[in-house]
Design a protein around this motif. Structure first.
Motif, PDB file in Angstrom:
ATOM      1  N   SER A  76       4.639  -6.636   6.892  1.00 27.39           N
ATOM      2  CA  SER A  76       5.446  -7.697   5.967  1.00 27.39           C
ATOM      3  C   SER A  76       5.092  -7.463   4.939  1.00 27.39           C
ATOM      4  CB  SER A  76       4.459  -8.832   6.807  1.00 27.39           C
ATOM      5  OG  SER A  76       3.512  -8.822   6.480  1.00 27.39           O
ATOM      6  N   GLN A  77       6.367  -8.546   4.417  1.00 31.16           N
ATOM      7  CA  GLN A  77       5.707  -8.276   2.880  1.00 31.16           C
ATOM      8  C   GLN A  77       4.335  -8.833   2.712  1.00 31.16           C
ATOM      9  OE1 GLN A  77       8.242 -11.433   0.404  1.00 31.16           O
ATOM     10  NE2 GLN A  77       8.554  -9.210  -0.299  1.00 31.16           N
ATOM     11  N   GLN A  78       3.777  -9.722   3.612  1.00 31.85           N
ATOM     12  CA  GLN A  78       2.115 -10.047   3.354  1.00 31.85           C
ATOM     13  C   GLN A  78       1.542  -9.335   3.258  1.00 31.85           C
ATOM     14  OE1 GLN A  78       1.479 -13.565   2.236  1.00 31.85           O
ATOM     15  NE2 GLN A  78      -0.560 -12.044   2.408  1.00 31.85           N
TER      16      GLN A  78
ATOM     17  N   PHE B  27       1.542  -7.543  -0.720  1.00 31.44           N
ATOM     18  CA  PHE B  27       0.673  -8.558  -1.216  1.00 31.44           C
ATOM     19  C   PHE B  27      -0.742  -9.043  -0.988  1.00 31.44           C
ATOM     20  CE2 PHE B  27       4.157 -11.289  -1.567  1.00 31.44           C
ATOM     21  CZ  PHE B  27       4.588 -11.388  -3.188  1.00 31.44           C
ATOM     22  N   ASP B  28      -1.478  -8.298   0.171  1.00 32.88           N
ATOM     23  CA  ASP B  28      -2.739  -8.076   0.701  1.00 32.88           C
ATOM     24  C   ASP B  28      -3.164  -6.752  -0.340  1.00 32.88           C
ATOM     25  OD1 ASP B  28      -2.328 -10.375   2.058  1.00 32.88           O
ATOM     26  OD2 ASP B  28      -2.460  -9.759   4.007  1.00 32.88           O
TER      27      ASP B  28
END
Length: 161
Positions: free
Chosen positions: A17-19, A22-23
């Motif tokens: 995921s895009q998250q 970011f993580d």
């Protein structure tokens, strides 16, 4: 890279995921490493999706120090092998908006430069690109030969530093 806008992400990326991105970026920053993070254009996204990607980057707690703008290099056998190329002026607009949104970042012309003529690359520099990835090979595709880059810099009066 964030790769693309949140609203377009699941149409081109299914492995994470895009998250997750970011993580990872948070861990990189937490380790004291400067961030190089941008995206890929020409995957069939809309202009609004390209702007959304830049907004995600610009609105990070600290925008990335380095923002590569990659022009898709369609690879045979991949789902995007037949993706129509992005209009060159749309690519230049992407560079200009990245420069405006992230004035302290290095906006880098990245993947896809081998397919760009000197005039398009020149417009990108005028629009705000202030860096390139230099060398003859990127991860998946070619890059202009060093001599071609140096000849373009000479024509433009740019001194590489």
């Amino acid at each position: 890279n964030l790769d693309t806008a949140p609203e377009f992400y699941d149409q081109v990326i299914t492995t994470h995921s895009q998250q997750d991105r970011f993580d990872t970026l948070g861990k990189v920053r937490g380790a004291g490493i400067k961030v190089c993070c941008g995206g890929i254009v020409g995957m069939g996204e809309t202009r609004a999706a390209r702007i959304s990607l830049l907004a995600e980057l610009a609105n990070m707690e600290s925008p990335p120090e380095s923002v590569p703008i990659n022009n898709l290099i369609p690879m045979p056998g991949t789902p995007l092998a037949d993706a129509p190329p992005i209009d060159p002026f749309e690519f230049v607009r992407m560079i200009a908006v990245a420069r405006i949104c992230m004035p302290q970042s290095m906006v880098r012309l990245s993947a896809g430069r081998q397919e760009m003529n000197d005039e398009l690359q020149s417009l990108c520099f005028l629009a705000g690109a202030n860096s390139i990835f230099y060398g003859e090979k990127l991860l998946t595709g070619g890059n202009p030969e060093a001599a071609r880059d140096m000849a373009l810099f000479e024509r433009l009066g740019i001194s590489p530093a």
